[in-house]
Motif scaffolding. Structure first.
Motif, PDB file in Angstrom:
ATOM      1  N   THR A  58       0.559  -1.345  -0.070  1.00  0.00           N
ATOM      2  CA  THR A  58      -0.104  -0.001  -0.185  1.00  0.00           C
ATOM      3  C   THR A  58       1.069   1.173  -0.009  1.00  0.00           C
ATOM      4  OG1 THR A  58      -1.648  -1.111   1.237  1.00  0.00           O
ATOM      5  CG2 THR A  58      -1.645   1.352   1.285  1.00  0.00           C
ATOM      6  N   ILE A  59       0.605   2.236  -0.976  1.00  0.00           N
ATOM      7  CA  ILE A  59       1.162   3.505  -0.932  1.00  0.00           C
ATOM      8  C   ILE A  59       0.797   4.369   0.193  1.00  0.00           C
ATOM      9  CG2 ILE A  59       1.535   5.609  -2.119  1.00  0.00           C
ATOM     10  CD1 ILE A  59       1.107   3.947  -4.808  1.00  0.00           C
ATOM     11  N   LYS A  60       1.798   4.902   0.828  1.00  0.00           N
ATOM     12  CA  LYS A  60       1.516   5.703   2.028  1.00  0.00           C
ATOM     13  C   LYS A  60       2.431   7.114   2.036  1.00  0.00           C
ATOM     14  CE  LYS A  60      -1.173   3.379   4.604  1.00  0.00           C
ATOM     15  NZ  LYS A  60      -2.549   3.784   5.005  1.00  0.00           N
ATOM     16  N   LYS A  61       1.871   7.927   2.538  1.00  0.00           N
ATOM     17  CA  LYS A  61       2.760   9.295   2.504  1.00  0.00           C
ATOM     18  C   LYS A  61       3.698   9.165   3.862  1.00  0.00           C
ATOM     19  CE  LYS A  61       2.128  13.939   3.992  1.00  0.00           C
ATOM     20  NZ  LYS A  61       1.166  15.262   4.459  1.00  0.00           N
ATOM     21  N   GLY A  62       5.003   9.769   3.629  1.00  0.00           N
ATOM     22  CA  GLY A  62       5.778   9.794   4.733  1.00  0.00           C
ATOM     23  C   GLY A  62       5.877  10.733   5.688  1.00  0.00           C
ATOM     24  N   LEU A  88      -0.393  13.525  -0.056  1.00  0.00           N
ATOM     25  CA  LEU A  88       0.027  13.019  -1.338  1.00  0.00           C
ATOM     26  C   LEU A  88      -1.301  12.420  -2.007  1.00  0.00           C
ATOM     27  CD1 LEU A  88       2.182  11.232  -2.640  1.00  0.00           C
ATOM     28  CD2 LEU A  88       1.400   9.133  -1.123  1.00  0.00           C
ATOM     29  N   GLN A  89      -1.123  12.937  -2.995  1.00  0.00           N
ATOM     30  CA  GLN A  89      -2.223  12.776  -4.173  1.00  0.00           C
ATOM     31  C   GLN A  89      -1.495  12.364  -5.397  1.00  0.00           C
ATOM     32  OE1 GLN A  89      -5.239  15.501  -4.672  1.00  0.00           O
ATOM     33  NE2 GLN A  89      -6.161  14.388  -6.437  1.00  0.00           N
ATOM     34  N   LEU A  90      -1.326  11.348  -5.907  1.00  0.00           N
ATOM     35  CA  LEU A  90      -0.728  10.735  -6.920  1.00  0.00           C
ATOM     36  C   LEU A  90      -1.060  11.608  -8.363  1.00  0.00           C
ATOM     37  CD1 LEU A  90      -0.222   6.948  -6.622  1.00  0.00           C
ATOM     38  CD2 LEU A  90       1.335   8.801  -5.754  1.00  0.00           C
TER      39      LEU A  90
END
Length: 487
Positions: free
Chosen positions: A382-386, A443-445
């Motif tokens: 899963t993609i997560k913001k750092g 974070l919005q790809l």
């Protein structure tokens, strides 16, 4: 290809060309002996090659002639060697940011001036006269830019001839009445051989001389040389050769030089894995160009069937530096599967002698028809913001106390630094650095954003993508150059 033609081709490969392929292996194996060590970076300048030209000018084998000047007054010099009736003209760096073959030319000079390969060099220099114009666009090279100081693409100035560099190229070609011409360029590292994941390390073209794409003897000879060179490159970079579309471009020098009666071979140096400075590709240029020159001297190329030319895969542009597949991305409380294509774009530093990377997401969605120099299957990730590390550092020196991998494992991808020097452009550690008041956006790809995020499995970060560089947090492995600084 007809069966008889195929066997004819095999016959010449296994008999008439065996000598040529022997020299190819020897050239490859002995390359380090002839490499010009003073040129080891792509961003070479006009003043750097002048002492090298002067060194060869002192050798009676070479003739060095000033044939023109750039807009800013930099000398354009032609270096000639040999006594043969067949004239071969090689020009490089028509585009200032395309220097790979320029370096190879200076390797070739050392080879020609050496004591090795005596019989082969005797064959070359008694049958051919070689003429090199190694840096046609020195003003562009100074700025590491494609166009000249006028803002003109020299390769689209063959008819109007507004640039002094263009006039020089035309005048030299005409004065030599060159039999063969090697038009030497670099292409984007993101080209691949069509429908394969392999980069187009070298791409070729025998340019058309009219809209109908007719094949006369001049163009056919160029095709034969390309078939020969393709077979050489396949030995060292199998499957990594592309062929340019041959639509006629009436303004282009390659198309016109073909039209004017010179068999013209376009060579484009592309990408090769883990070869940022293109030194392996430089070596392939050296080996293949010298081998081609040798087969021209021997005239073995004449029997090569041109049918093989069209079998070279066409260039495509579907490569990314990093391709991530099947990653889970949450947006507005829904989960989506995404592929992400990321490229690391070079940003030149002052004086244009070095660079840093500012990466971007180039494509999102279904990228099943695209490829990557590096590909990660992110199924179950899963993609997560750092997060921003809560302890603000005083200055850049404090970064030396940071263990970036440990912080990435804890979910931190940003470090806040109170005093950021203006001259500092990039972060030396795999964490983005931000100023005291900088607010990290959500974070919005999207296409065009900098790729910095974590890939989690079961709530634990296992991979980090920092400025487009992929790091395995379990092993600490990964290629990294620099992260970003945001003030």
């Amino acid at each position: 290809m007809k069966l008889t033609t195929f066997f004819l081709f095999l016959f010449f490969i296994n008999t008439g060309f065996s000598q040529d392929y022997d020299i190819t292996s020897k050239l490859y194996g002995t390359y380090e002996k002839y490499k010009e060590e003073k040129l080891d970076k792509r961003r070479i300048k006009h003043h750097e090659i002048q002492p090298l030209i002067a060194k060869h000018a002192a050798n009676p084998l070479f003739t060095v002639t000033k044939v023109g000047e750039s807009i800013e007054g930099r000398d354009l010099k032609l270096i000639s060697i040999g006594t043969g009736d067949t004239n071969v003209f090689l020009w490089s760096q028509m585009h200032g940011d395309e220097p790979t073959a320029t370096q190879a030319i200076f390797d070739i000079f050392i080879f020609l001036a050496s004591n090795g390969f005596k019989s082969e060099k005797q064959e070359i220099l008694s049958n051919l006269t070689l003429h090199f114009l190694p840096m046609l666009n020195p003003d562009g090279a100074e700025r590491y830019q494609r166009r000249n100081l006028l803002g003109v693409d020299i390769n689209r100035d063959a008819l109007r001839l507004q640039s002094p560099e263009s006039k020089t190229l035309k005048r030299v070609r005409d004065s030599l009445e060159a039999d063969f011409g090697f038009n030497l360029h670099d292409q984007s590292t993101y080209y691949n051989a069509e429908r394969t994941e392999k980069p187009a390390t070298i791409s070729y073209l025998a340019p058309a001389f009219n809209y109908e794409k007719d094949i006369n003897e001049t163009r056919a000879n160029a095709m034969k040389i390309i078939v020969f060179m393709n077979n050489i490159i396949q030995k060292y970079a199998p499957g990594q050769v592309g062929r340019y579309n041959d639509d006629f471009e009436p303004r282009a020098f390659g198309d016109n030089i073909q039209k004017w009666g010179t068999s013209t071979i376009l060579i484009e140096s592309g990408g090769y894995s883990n070869d940022v400075e293109k030194q392996e590709i430089r070596k392939l240029n050296y080996v293949s160009i010298l081998s081609a020159i040798y087969t021209i001297a021997e005239e073995n190329y004449k029997e090569i069937p041109i049918d093989e030319y069209s079998k070279i895969p066409e260039n495509d542009r579907k490569l990314f530096d990093l391709k991530i597949t099947n990653a889970t991305y949450h947006l507005l409380d829904k989960a989506y599967k995404l592929d992400i294509g990321i490229n690391r774009l070079e940003v030149d530093k002052k004086e244009n002698t070095d660079f840093w990377y500012s990466s971007r997401i180039l494509e999102l969605g279904d990228l099943s028809t695209y490829y990557g120099y590096k590909t990660l299957d992110a199924t179950d990730y899963t993609i997560k913001k750092g997060k921003v590390y809560p302890n603000e550092l005083h200055n850049m020196d404090d970064i030396n106390q940071i263990n970036a991998i440990d912080l990435l494992k804890q979910g931190y991808t940003y470090l806040r630094v109170a005093r950021l020097p203006l001259e500092k452009l990039e972060s030396p550690i795999p964490m983005n650095i931000i100023g005291s008041t900088y607010k990290v956006p959500e974070l919005q790809l999207q296409i065009g954003i900098n790729p910095t995020f974590l890939l989690e499995k079961n709530g634990k970060p296992e991979y980090a993508v920092i400025n487009g560089f992929l790091l395995d947090l379990n092993t600490g492995e990964g290629v990294f150059n620099n992260a970003m600084i945001y003030r």
